[in-house]
Design a protein around this motif. Structure first.
Motif, PDB file in Angstrom:
ATOM      1  N   ILE A  52     -74.490  12.041  96.473  1.00 42.97           N
ATOM      2  CA  ILE A  52     -73.203  12.538  96.993  1.00 42.97           C
ATOM      3  C   ILE A  52     -72.718  11.669  98.155  1.00 42.97           C
ATOM      4  O   ILE A  52     -72.099  12.169  99.102  1.00 42.97           O
ATOM      5  CB  ILE A  52     -73.282  14.010  97.434  1.00 42.97           C
ATOM      6  N   CYS A  53     -73.025  10.394  98.111  1.00 43.92           N
ATOM      7  CA  CYS A  53     -72.546   9.464  99.152  1.00 43.92           C
ATOM      8  C   CYS A  53     -72.818   8.041  98.712  1.00 43.92           C
ATOM      9  O   CYS A  53     -73.658   7.797  97.839  1.00 43.92           O
ATOM     10  CB  CYS A  53     -73.234   9.739 100.493  1.00 43.92           C
ATOM     11  N   ASP A  54     -72.093   7.118  99.330  1.00 42.78           N
ATOM     12  CA  ASP A  54     -72.403   5.703  99.188  1.00 42.78           C
ATOM     13  C   ASP A  54     -73.543   5.414 100.172  1.00 42.78           C
ATOM     14  O   ASP A  54     -73.405   5.715 101.368  1.00 42.78           O
ATOM     15  CB  ASP A  54     -71.180   4.859  99.540  1.00 42.78           C
ATOM     16  N   PRO A  55     -74.677   4.880  99.718  1.00 43.92           N
ATOM     17  CA  PRO A  55     -75.815   4.692 100.626  1.00 43.92           C
ATOM     18  C   PRO A  55     -75.488   3.863 101.868  1.00 43.92           C
ATOM     19  O   PRO A  55     -76.044   4.105 102.942  1.00 43.92           O
ATOM     20  CB  PRO A  55     -76.872   4.010  99.751  1.00 43.92           C
ATOM     21  N   MET A  56     -74.570   2.903 101.731  1.00 45.47           N
ATOM     22  CA  MET A  56     -74.256   2.043 102.866  1.00 45.47           C
ATOM     23  C   MET A  56     -73.328   2.719 103.877  1.00 45.47           C
ATOM     24  O   MET A  56     -73.154   2.237 104.986  1.00 45.47           O
ATOM     25  CB  MET A  56     -73.626   0.733 102.381  1.00 45.47           C
ATOM     26  N   SER A  57     -72.698   3.840 103.479  1.00 48.68           N
ATOM     27  CA  SER A  57     -71.858   4.572 104.438  1.00 48.68           C
ATOM     28  C   SER A  57     -72.404   5.983 104.663  1.00 48.68           C
ATOM     29  O   SER A  57     -71.674   6.902 105.008  1.00 48.68           O
ATOM     30  CB  SER A  57     -70.408   4.633 103.951  1.00 48.68           C
ATOM     31  N   PHE A  58     -73.707   6.139 104.444  1.00 47.00           N
ATOM     32  CA  PHE A  58     -74.382   7.431 104.595  1.00 47.00           C
ATOM     33  C   PHE A  58     -74.131   8.028 105.979  1.00 47.00           C
ATOM     34  O   PHE A  58     -73.834   9.224 106.116  1.00 47.00           O
ATOM     35  CB  PHE A  58     -75.885   7.237 104.362  1.00 47.00           C
ATOM     36  N   ASP A  59     -74.200   7.191 107.013  1.00 45.91           N
ATOM     37  CA  ASP A  59     -74.049   7.687 108.383  1.00 45.91           C
ATOM     38  C   ASP A  59     -72.657   8.282 108.617  1.00 45.91           C
ATOM     39  O   ASP A  59     -72.516   9.393 109.141  1.00 45.91           O
ATOM     40  CB  ASP A  59     -74.354   6.574 109.385  1.00 45.91           C
ATOM     41  N   LYS A  60     -71.624   7.556 108.239  1.00 47.92           N
ATOM     42  CA  LYS A  60     -70.251   8.021 108.472  1.00 47.92           C
ATOM     43  C   LYS A  60     -69.925   9.261 107.646  1.00 47.92           C
ATOM     44  O   LYS A  60     -69.268  10.193 108.133  1.00 47.92           O
ATOM     45  CB  LYS A  60     -69.253   6.903 108.141  1.00 47.92           C
ATOM     46  N   GLU A  61     -70.391   9.287 106.403  1.00 48.86           N
ATOM     47  CA  GLU A  61     -70.105  10.421 105.534  1.00 48.86           C
ATOM     48  C   GLU A  61     -70.796  11.693 106.032  1.00 48.86           C
ATOM     49  O   GLU A  61     -70.246  12.795 105.927  1.00 48.86           O
ATOM     50  CB  GLU A  61     -70.530  10.097 104.097  1.00 48.86           C
TER      51      GLU A  61
END
Length: 513
Positions: A52-61
């Motif tokens: 349920i997220c893009d791994p490279m934008s995990f923090d922002k999501e």
């Protein structure tokens, strides 16, 4: 076997998780390793996916999800949960486990156990301290992003609702462990019962304390050796491990709780009491007691009472695990500084001398040479047995490849026989690739073109595994025997040196020559 660990984090910086999982870190300091230009170094091999997220934008999501549900605003809030699935190192050589396969298995487990949560799923192949064991990190945001169907392990109201925070309850962890166990057995990987209470319970916190303590003592000892002195201690013991070793030593020579209690206090200054049907222990450097549950089932009332009941009064004298090295008071710094400690060591030395003499008599060693020759012969026997097991393990690896590629060959043979260029090949490219890979390997292995059946290979594997298990058990017994022989040999040397006056030693050496 696969094991499952859980770590909760209150760190609001979700980027830290990404950095740790993607880039190399120093295991001693925990700091990121950089190159000459100061740039972070990517890990040599890893596999990464996001739920349920893009791994490279995990923090922002994750931050956006928290803001949407107005959660994780306080410093003390748990921001994320970190689960680690560590696979048995033997699975790599015996069962064909790869980083890619482990990632596929772990990703499916993560989808099953953490529906509705944003998660990073990353598999490393280097292992802790480059041990080589493949392991997967599953880091989830503590706030559920989307609603899901209620699951059997959910025991809190509205746990399936979006915005609900994850809680790693006992029920959840038991379900997770059972799911991991079932999947490993399904995949043909090594597995133990994760739900059974551990005989020796070592938490992540204790493991890290032991690791850092050993690093410190190694550094101190290095300086001592550079100064031309001999270190008095080379192994760091946590307080819990000190208790475990003391309990093990006293339990084998005690026939009831009162005797066990007295020996722990006299020899190790450990107080033990029974409270509400359980034992609790007080380490000499602590003010608060440590319960039996924190040490493991081996150190609980039930297990120890059974140990006391099984004790044969005559057999107490012959317990091999009670054989320990005699301490040299002339080089022991702690004994020089503390008369009380020196007195306890003297009493312990007398006991160990008596145990050594009993051991020598029990095993029929008439001379010191007999003892040393038996020790050397046992070392050679152990070396030969280890070489034999290594060869059998190598044979098992080859056998596993035979089974894997034979199964892969037959499983995809029908698809391959139907394929032709065009749409069918595109739709079944994976199966075709697997068939060709298996066919090429089998052709190179079976030079005469005659393949062994899967049934025969499976029987061969079962027989070889039983043989290896039997040999490993024999090696374990031989190692224990070697430890006792080596201890007895060193103690005999120490006893003889204590008994022979200084001027007479040179004459004794001449006689021995």
């Amino acid at each position: 076997m696969a094991i499952v660990k859980h770590i909760k984090s209150r760190n609001a910086n979700y980027s830290a998780a990404i950095n740790y999982l993607l880039f190399e870190h120093d295991e001693k300091t925990g700091k990121k390793i950089v190159d000459e230009s100061g740039r972070s170094i990517l890990r040599k091999e890893f596999y990464m996916d996001g739920l349920i997220c893009d791994p490279m934008s995990f923090d922002k999501e994750c931050e956006l999800t928290n803001a949407h549900f107005h959660k994780n605003k306080k410093r003390e809030d748990i921001k994320s949960h970190h689960y680690i699935i560590s696979y048995d190192p033997a699975d790599v050589t015996e069962n064909g486990l790869t980083g890619e396969r482990a990632q596929t298995i772990s990703l499916e487990l993560a989808k099953q156990m953490f529906p509705g949560y944003q998660a990073l799923v990353v598999t490393h192949t280097d292992g802790h301290n480059e041990s080589g064991n493949i392991h997967t990190h599953i880091v989830i945001n503590s706030v559920r992003k989307t609603a899901v169907e209620r699951q059997p392990y959910m025991d809190k109201p509205h746990e399936e609702v979006a915005g609900y925070k994850h809680r790693s309850t006992d029920k959840f962890m038991n379900t997770f462990k059972k799911t991991v166990m079932d999947r490993c057995l399904q995949e043909g990987l090594h597995q133990i019962d994760l739900l059974a209470p551990a005989e020796r319970k070592i938490t992540q916190k204790e493991y890290m304390a032991q690791k850092h303590g050993q690093q410190t003592i190694d550094e101190i000892n290095r300086k001592i050796i550079e100064d031309g002195l001999k270190p008095t201690s080379t192994v760091f013991l946590t307080q819990k491990e000190y208790l475990r070793q003391a309990i093990d030593e006293c339990a084998v020579t005690s026939s009831n709780f009162d005797e066990f209690q007295s020996k722990l206090l006299e020899l190790f200054q450990i107080s033990v009491i029974e409270h509400r049907g359980r034992y609790s222990y007080l380490h000499p450097d602590r003010q608060k007691r440590i319960s039996e549950r924190a040490l493991g089932t081996r150190y609980g009332k039930e297990h120890l009472e059974q140990t006391f009941l099984r004790k044969d009064p005559l057999a107490i004298l012959y317990v091999r695990s009670h054989l320990c090295l005699v301490v040299n008071l002339q080089t022991n710094v702690k004994a020089m500084q503390s008369p009380a400690y020196a007195h306890r060591v003297k009493l312990s030395n007398l006991q160990q001398m008596a145990n050594t003499i009993i051991y020598v008599q029990e095993h029929g060693f008439d001379t010191q040479s007999d003892l040393k020759n038996t020790l050397l012969a046992s070392k050679q026997e152990l070396k030969e047995m280890q070489t034999q097991v290594a060869q059998h393990r190598s044979n098992l690896r080859i056998l596993n490849d035979q089974i894997r590629y034979t199964g892969q060959y037959y499983a995809n043979k029908e698809v391959y026989s139907q394929f032709s260029k065009g749409k069918y090949r595109k739709e079944h490219a994976k199966e075709i690739q697997k068939y060709e890979e298996a066919r090429n390997w089998l052709k190179s292995f079976y030079q005469d073109g005659k393949m062994t059946s899967l049934k025969t290979l499976t029987l061969q594997k079962e027989k070889l595994q039983q043989q290896i298990a039997s040999e490993e058990e024999a090696i374990s017994s031989l190692k224990k025997k070697l430890k006792d022989l080596d201890t007895a040999d060193q103690n005999v040397d120490a006893i003889l040196q204590m008994q022979i006056p200084e001027p007479a030693r040179s004459k004794t050496k001449d006689l021995e020559r």
